[in-house]
Design a protein around this motif. Structure first.
Motif, PDB file in Angstrom:
ATOM      1  N   PHE A   1      15.635  18.772  -7.596  1.00 56.90           N
ATOM      2  CA  PHE A   1      14.669  17.699  -7.354  1.00 56.90           C
ATOM      3  C   PHE A   1      14.838  17.137  -5.948  1.00 56.90           C
ATOM      4  CE2 PHE A   1      15.547  17.463 -11.987  1.00 56.90           C
ATOM      5  CZ  PHE A   1      14.278  17.752 -12.450  1.00 56.90           C
ATOM      6  N   GLU A   2      13.778  16.541  -5.444  1.00 60.26           N
ATOM      7  CA  GLU A   2      13.827  15.739  -4.219  1.00 60.26           C
ATOM      8  C   GLU A   2      14.252  14.345  -4.668  1.00 60.26           C
ATOM      9  OE1 GLU A   2      10.200  14.047  -1.809  1.00 60.26           O
ATOM     10  OE2 GLU A   2      10.354  16.210  -1.484  1.00 60.26           O
ATOM     11  N   TRP A   3      15.526  14.019  -4.467  1.00 60.49           N
ATOM     12  CA  TRP A   3      16.081  12.835  -5.131  1.00 60.49           C
ATOM     13  C   TRP A   3      16.403  11.706  -4.162  1.00 60.49           C
ATOM     14  CZ3 TRP A   3      20.816  11.548  -3.221  1.00 60.49           C
ATOM     15  CH2 TRP A   3      21.613  12.573  -2.675  1.00 60.49           C
ATOM     16  N   THR A   4      16.332  10.488  -4.701  1.00 61.99           N
ATOM     17  CA  THR A   4      16.856   9.293  -4.044  1.00 61.99           C
ATOM     18  C   THR A   4      17.578   8.477  -5.111  1.00 61.99           C
ATOM     19  OG1 THR A   4      14.958   9.236  -2.545  1.00 61.99           O
ATOM     20  CG2 THR A   4      16.316   7.253  -2.670  1.00 61.99           C
ATOM     21  N   PHE A   5      18.786   8.024  -4.788  1.00 63.98           N
ATOM     22  CA  PHE A   5      19.550   7.199  -5.719  1.00 63.98           C
ATOM     23  C   PHE A   5      19.561   5.758  -5.221  1.00 63.98           C
ATOM     24  CE2 PHE A   5      22.240  11.253  -6.329  1.00 63.98           C
ATOM     25  CZ  PHE A   5      21.293  11.780  -7.206  1.00 63.98           C
ATOM     26  N   VAL A   6      19.074   4.858  -6.058  1.00 65.31           N
ATOM     27  CA  VAL A   6      19.054   3.431  -5.750  1.00 65.31           C
ATOM     28  C   VAL A   6      20.252   2.817  -6.461  1.00 65.31           C
ATOM     29  CG1 VAL A   6      17.716   1.315  -5.978  1.00 65.31           C
ATOM     30  CG2 VAL A   6      16.548   3.472  -5.528  1.00 65.31           C
ATOM     31  N   ARG A   7      21.188   2.287  -5.674  1.00 68.01           N
ATOM     32  CA  ARG A   7      22.468   1.839  -6.228  1.00 68.01           C
ATOM     33  C   ARG A   7      22.671   0.333  -6.048  1.00 68.01           C
ATOM     34  NH1 ARG A   7      26.538   6.421  -3.651  1.00 68.01           N
ATOM     35  NH2 ARG A   7      26.042   8.158  -5.079  1.00 68.01           N
ATOM     36  N   PRO A   8      22.088  -0.477  -6.904  1.00 69.38           N
ATOM     37  CA  PRO A   8      22.311  -1.924  -6.796  1.00 69.38           C
ATOM     38  C   PRO A   8      23.713  -2.308  -7.239  1.00 69.38           C
ATOM     39  CG  PRO A   8      20.937  -1.422  -8.684  1.00 69.38           C
ATOM     40  CD  PRO A   8      21.134  -0.139  -7.964  1.00 69.38           C
ATOM     41  N   GLY A   9      24.223  -3.364  -6.613  1.00 73.23           N
ATOM     42  CA  GLY A   9      25.452  -3.992  -7.080  1.00 73.23           C
ATOM     43  C   GLY A   9      25.112  -5.008  -8.159  1.00 73.23           C
ATOM     44  N   ALA A  10      25.689  -6.190  -8.064  1.00 69.60           N
ATOM     45  CA  ALA A  10      25.447  -7.217  -9.085  1.00 69.60           C
ATOM     46  C   ALA A  10      23.966  -7.588  -9.120  1.00 69.60           C
ATOM     47  CB  ALA A  10      26.285  -8.453  -8.788  1.00 69.60           C
ATOM     48  N   PHE A  11      23.379  -7.532 -10.309  1.00 72.46           N
ATOM     49  CA  PHE A  11      21.995  -7.951 -10.501  1.00 72.46           C
ATOM     50  C   PHE A  11      21.952  -9.479 -10.627  1.00 72.46           C
ATOM     51  CE2 PHE A  11      19.385  -4.208 -12.092  1.00 72.46           C
ATOM     52  CZ  PHE A  11      20.305  -3.243 -11.708  1.00 72.46           C
ATOM     53  N   ALA A  12      21.023 -10.100  -9.936  1.00 74.05           N
ATOM     54  CA  ALA A  12      20.811 -11.532 -10.158  1.00 74.05           C
ATOM     55  C   ALA A  12      20.434 -11.797 -11.611  1.00 74.05           C
ATOM     56  CB  ALA A  12      19.731 -12.055  -9.214  1.00 74.05           C
ATOM     57  N   THR A  13      19.741 -10.837 -12.245  1.00 74.09           N
ATOM     58  CA  THR A  13      19.326 -11.034 -13.643  1.00 74.09           C
ATOM     59  C   THR A  13      20.497 -11.104 -14.609  1.00 74.09           C
ATOM     60  OG1 THR A  13      18.953  -8.641 -13.809  1.00 74.09           O
ATOM     61  CG2 THR A  13      17.031 -10.039 -13.414  1.00 74.09           C
ATOM     62  N   ASN A  14      21.714 -10.747 -14.157  1.00 73.48           N
ATOM     63  CA  ASN A  14      22.877 -10.941 -15.028  1.00 73.48           C
ATOM     64  C   ASN A  14      23.017 -12.410 -15.420  1.00 73.48           C
ATOM     65  OD1 ASN A  14      23.459  -8.220 -14.790  1.00 73.48           O
ATOM     66  ND2 ASN A  14      25.117  -8.500 -13.309  1.00 73.48           N
ATOM     67  N   ALA A  15      22.526 -13.291 -14.560  1.00 74.89           N
ATOM     68  CA  ALA A  15      22.606 -14.720 -14.847  1.00 74.89           C
ATOM     69  C   ALA A  15      21.745 -15.124 -16.038  1.00 74.89           C
ATOM     70  CB  ALA A  15      22.202 -15.534 -13.623  1.00 74.89           C
ATOM     71  N   LEU A  16      20.817 -14.263 -16.455  1.00 72.72           N
ATOM     72  CA  LEU A  16      20.016 -14.586 -17.637  1.00 72.72           C
ATOM     73  C   LEU A  16      20.879 -14.665 -18.898  1.00 72.72           C
ATOM     74  CD1 LEU A  16      16.856 -12.376 -16.973  1.00 72.72           C
ATOM     75  CD2 LEU A  16      17.088 -14.849 -16.661  1.00 72.72           C
TER      76      LEU A  16
END
Length: 277
Positions: A122-137
């Motif tokens: 595949f022609e790939w891209t990996f999006v690697r977020p750290g801490a999500f702000a939504t964890n605060a939910l």
């Protein structure tokens, strides 16, 4: 151009759907509960999960690009069906934990998916977020009912990222050329302590919110009681301990990829007043 969004009702996936529609792309969504998905008009919705071969085959028919939500147990089925359908581009929602070493349980789960995508043409891209702000939910119920948050390490510093910034990077990689073979670490624009995150939520909703410090052992027990696997709970508590002593600095990837700066945590809190009120 037709794009399939998996995990389309999640915090990031729904933002990906909205951004793709705004771009004029044809959007399909795969969800286990299409009747309650609440997706916008114009989205072609398919019922099923990533591990369900027949619904997945139907959803992928004629699709060129996929936003892939990570489900390790379903990766082999997805790869088989996506290759058969002629999918060209895959943007995977991965995790910054991949960069933390082989002993990191969260990172290893995501790296297995990354390797499967890499190894299958595949022609790939990996999006690697750290801490999500939504964890605060996770604090929303105790904030609404008690005006309090209980966590260890109040001084632990993070750079939480807004879910819409993750979506913005993912959609850029889906629609534009030049992102193939890239792994993008993503964070918010600035470090903020857990105690200051709670304070920012209080400021947004116009209420005082207390921070009541737990021990690491209490936090782990709470997570396990809520259904978090013990190895993952250990990893999460370990993140907080590390962030209290040696916080990872924020990175400017959101601005580099999208041309605009990432949103701050107070901006995220202002966007989510309704979740805490």
């Amino acid at each position: 151009m037709t794009v399939l969004v998996t995990g389309a009702t999640g915090n990031v996936g729904r933002r990906v759907v909205d951004r793709l529609l705004a771009s004029g792309a044809e959007v399909r969504a795969l969800t286990r509960n299409p009747e309650t998905a609440g997706l916008p008009a114009g989205v072609e919705v398919f019922g099923g999960g990533l591990g369900d071969a027949e619904p997945l085959r139907e959803a992928l028919d004629g699709v060129d690009r996929v936003f892939l939500f990570p489900v390790p147990e379903s990766t082999a089925t997805f790869v088989e069906q996506a290759k058969a359908a002629g999918v060209r581009r895959v943007v995977l929602l991965s995790s910054l934990a991949v960069e933390f070493g082989e002993e990191n349980a969260i990172g290893q789960r995501h790296r297995l998916i990354e390797q499967a995508i890499e190894d299958n043409g595949f022609e790939w891209t990996f999006v690697r977020p750290g801490a999500f702000a939504t964890n605060a939910l996770a604090w929303a119920e105790s904030i609404r009912s008690e005006g309090a948050v209980r966590e260890p390490f109040p001084g632990a510093l993070q750079a939480p990222i807004h879910e819409d910034d993750i979506a913005a990077v993912a959609v850029t990689a889906l629609l534009e050329d030049g992102h193939a073979g890239k792994a993008y670490p993503l964070t918010g624009p600035e470090l903020i302590s857990l105690a200051d995150q709670v304070r920012a939520i209080g400021d947004a909703i116009g209420r005082d919110v207390r921070f009541e410090e737990e021990t690491p052992e209490q936090a782990k027990a709470r997570m396990v009681a809520q259904g978090t696997p013990e190895a993952i709970a250990d990893t999460l508590v370990g993140y907080r301990a590390t962030a209290g002593q040696n916080p990872a600095p924020p990175v400017p990837t959101v601005q580099q990829v999208t041309g605009r700066p990432a949103r701050t945590f107070p901006e995220w809190a202002a966007d989510h007043v309704g979740d805490f009120s």
